[in-house]
Scaffold this active site. Structure first.
Site, mmCIF file in Angstrom:
data_model
loop_
_atom_site.group_PDB
_atom_site.id
_atom_site.type_symbol
_atom_site.label_atom_id
_atom_site.label_comp_id
_atom_site.label_asym_id
_atom_site.label_seq_id
_atom_site.Cartn_x
_atom_site.Cartn_y
_atom_site.Cartn_z
ATOM 1 N N LYS A 144 0.853 -1.186 0.000
ATOM 2 C CA LYS A 144 0.000 0.000 0.000
ATOM 3 C C LYS A 144 0.890 1.237 0.000
ATOM 4 O O LYS A 144 1.499 1.569 1.017
ATOM 5 C CB LYS A 144 -0.941 0.060 1.197
ATOM 6 C CG LYS A 144 -2.000 1.134 0.946
ATOM 7 C CD LYS A 144 -2.674 1.687 2.169
ATOM 8 C CE LYS A 144 -1.894 2.676 2.936
ATOM 9 N NZ LYS A 144 -1.728 3.996 2.241
ATOM 10 N N GLU A 194 10.695 1.718 10.170
ATOM 11 C CA GLU A 194 11.654 2.832 10.053
ATOM 12 C C GLU A 194 10.809 4.082 10.207
ATOM 13 O O GLU A 194 10.015 4.417 9.340
ATOM 14 C CB GLU A 194 12.341 2.711 8.691
ATOM 15 C CG GLU A 194 13.643 3.421 8.605
ATOM 16 C CD GLU A 194 13.388 4.833 8.164
ATOM 17 O OE1 GLU A 194 13.181 4.990 6.960
ATOM 18 O OE2 GLU A 194 13.363 5.742 9.009
ATOM 19 N N CYS A 232 13.466 11.108 6.394
ATOM 20 C CA CYS A 232 13.508 10.791 7.831
ATOM 21 C C CYS A 232 14.896 11.036 8.405
ATOM 22 O O CYS A 232 15.059 11.205 9.596
ATOM 23 C CB CYS A 232 13.108 9.337 8.038
ATOM 24 S SG CYS A 232 14.054 8.232 6.981
ATOM 25 N N GLU A 235 9.577 16.308 15.458
ATOM 26 C CA GLU A 235 9.883 16.177 14.036
ATOM 27 C C GLU A 235 8.964 17.083 13.225
ATOM 28 O O GLU A 235 7.749 17.028 13.388
ATOM 29 C CB GLU A 235 9.707 14.737 13.574
ATOM 30 C CG GLU A 235 10.032 14.534 12.106
ATOM 31 C CD GLU A 235 9.897 13.083 11.651
ATOM 32 O OE1 GLU A 235 8.818 12.493 11.837
ATOM 33 O OE2 GLU A 235 10.872 12.547 11.123
HETATM 34 O O1 LIG Z 1 18.088 5.019 1.687
HETATM 35 C C1 LIG Z 1 17.401 4.114 2.155
HETATM 36 O O2 LIG Z 1 17.598 2.898 1.911
HETATM 37 C C2 LIG Z 1 16.297 4.437 3.052
HETATM 38 O O3 LIG Z 1 15.713 3.524 3.614
HETATM 39 C C3 LIG Z 1 15.910 5.812 3.237
HETATM 40 C C4 LIG Z 1 14.928 6.130 4.120
HETATM 41 C C5 LIG Z 1 14.463 7.457 4.201
HETATM 42 C C6 LIG Z 1 13.360 7.750 4.919
HETATM 43 O O4 LIG Z 1 12.789 8.921 4.946
#
Ligand SMILES: O=C(O)C(=O)/C=C/C=C/O
Length: 487
Positions: A179, A255, A289, A391
């Protein structure tokens, strides 16, 4: 007006257009780009069932090399439609064209190829255990798919993060129901076309569009046949998903959010550090992030650094994605811009000194209907200010002076988040010493967002659960057993 293009669902190898529709709006100028089908509970249930059934079909008998060959075909298919994917990502996010061409697309292709190859190269453990009676135990690891994996991707790096999860999930023999964010459905819809054409067996990859609570996201995470959820997004959404899967004790890989710090020591290469902090604060309009929202600069260079970072921020050019030299796209939506603007107002209430920015640019054209904000730098706030703790997820950072290592380490770690940190110093002994004590999952030294896909990636504290990347992804997307044989 002609009917807008419709982004369908993809369930059990079929594109489906039945269902309610929601608008996909351009963050550049507010115009209607397309509509997507919002999957209802029955459609999500059918997608999950199709994924569950596909595990018992041909896909369940594929070897790792056979799965890898198919994933390379998917990567080839993305490569063949490179410009279509760039157009889709740029339309939904308003990001500069060069960013989609140099980051999003190459990473989507690498995500499939890297995990296809790692899955084939994977070697598992075995060991022998001598017994007192002179016998021997032989132990070996067996690696099976988890089953049906729910992949919920965010809007900030839509294709990059969808494929970051899809690559290893499929390489390890799982089936998936994805999704994408309701803000950015287009590149996922294109990926379904590529998957379909590459010959991914029906039910192995399914795509449902929709929202979170009371919509496809919730229906998906609550489906009983789901074995695991991989999610990237806000911490509070992660918490809601945890609650949804708790009764079933499902595997989760999250994450989540961050309030990442950059620490600049007086001995750093000044221009490199300024450029690095400007990039880590304003990259993708601050919508990563990993972006920096807290900058700590050693006092002797503080004033000079603030002036240099201000100049960098003011030199950034917000504009249309295809404009020459454009550095900054809009935020992903007016709604998200309202959130960022509320922090611009809060900062003033909390007593911030606005070094630059803090408002929306005036273009005098259609872009005024978009979601642009100016890159913003604050100083003068106490560490407990909400703008220094929460954040914001926009092109904004707060910059403060510090006097010694212990002080800055304490301040950097004084956060409910623990995702990433960038250290700028030429004294690598100090860098290594601090890197071990910063409570985050990812530390960069004299760099930021430089990625090796084999390394562990993820956050501590509110920033997430688990690590993906390299063997960490192979382990998360596998159900690992040990077999012990008495010889
Ligand atoms: O670069 C990556 O593999 C990754 O997972 C980046 C994540 C960014 C999140 O906002």
């Amino acid at each position: 007006m002609s009917r807008p293009a419709l982004l369908p669902l993809y369930i059990n190898g079929r594109f489906e257009e039945e269902g309610a529709r929601f608008d996909n709006i351009s963050p550049v100028d507010g115009r209607l780009l397309s509509q997507a089908v919002e999957a209802d509970a029955a459609q999500v249930a059918r997608a999950v069932q199709a994924a569950s059934d596909a595990l018992q079909g041909p896909w369940g008998r594929y070897s790792a090399p056979e799965r890898a060959a198919l994933l390379h075909k998917v990567a080839d298919g993305i490569q063949a439609r490179f410009d279509d994917f760039v157009a889709a990502e740029v339309a939904d996010t308003g990001r500069p064209l060069h960013l989609a061409r140099t980051l999003d697309l190459p990473r989507a292709i690498a995500n499939f190829r890297t995990f296809a190859d790692l899955a084939v190269a994977q070697i598992d453990d075995c060991c022998e255990t001598p017994q007192a009676d002179g016998g021997l135990l032989f132990n070996y690891t067996v690696r099976k798919p988890l089953g049906v994996v729910a992949v919920i991707a965010p809007w900030n790096l839509p294709l990059l993060l969808l494929t970051w999860k899809l690559g290893p999930a499929l390489a390890m023999g799982n089936t998936v129901v994805c999704k994408p964010s309701e803000e950015t459905p287009s590149s996922a819809a294109l990926l379904a076309e590529v998957m379909d054409k590459a010959g991914i067996p029906a039910g192995v990859f399914n795509l449902v569009h929709g929202f979170g609570p009371g919509s496809a996201g919730e229906f998906l995470t609550r489906a009983p046949q789901i074995s695991a959820v991989s999610f990237t997004g806000e911490s509070r959404t992660g918490s809601a998903i945890m609650k949804a899967v708790a009764d079933g004790v499902k595997d989760i890989s999250f994450e989540l959010g961050g309030k990442n710090a950059a620490v600049v020591f007086a001995d750093a290469d000044f221009d490199t550090a300024v450029a690095g902090v400007a990039r880590s604060s304003f990259f993708n309009t601050g919508q990563v992030c990993l972006c920096t929202e807290r900058v700590y600069v050693e006092r002797p260079i503080f004033d000079r650094f603030v002036a240099a970072l201000k100049a960098r921020a003011e030199a950034l050019k917000p504009g249309y994605p295809d404009e020459d030299g454009v550095d900054l796209g809009p935020l992903v939506s007016r709604q998200h811009r309202d959130k960022v603007l509320s922090y611009f107002a809060l900062a003033r209430e909390e007593g911030a000194v606005v070094v630059t920015g803090g408002e929306t640019p005036r273009f005098g054209d259609a872009r005024d209907q978009g979601a642009y904000v100016r890159p913003t730098i604050w100083t003068g706030l106490p560490d407990h200010a909400r703008c220094v703790r929460e954040e914001i997820f926009g092109p904004v950072c707060h910059i403060a002076p510090f006097d010694d290592e212990e002080e800055v380490l304490r301040r950097v770690n004084d956060s409910p988040y623990g995702l990433a940190c960038a250290l700028w110093t030429q004294r690598l002994d100090r860098a290594h010493r601090l890197a071990r004590r910063v409570q985050v999952g990812i530390v960069w030294v004299n760099a930021w967002y430089a990625r090796d896909l084999r390394t562990p990636f993820g956050g501590s504290k509110l920033s997430g659960l688990g690590r993906e990347g390299g063997r960490h992804s192979l382990d998360f997307y596998s159900d690992i057993s040990n077999v012990c044989v008495k010889l």
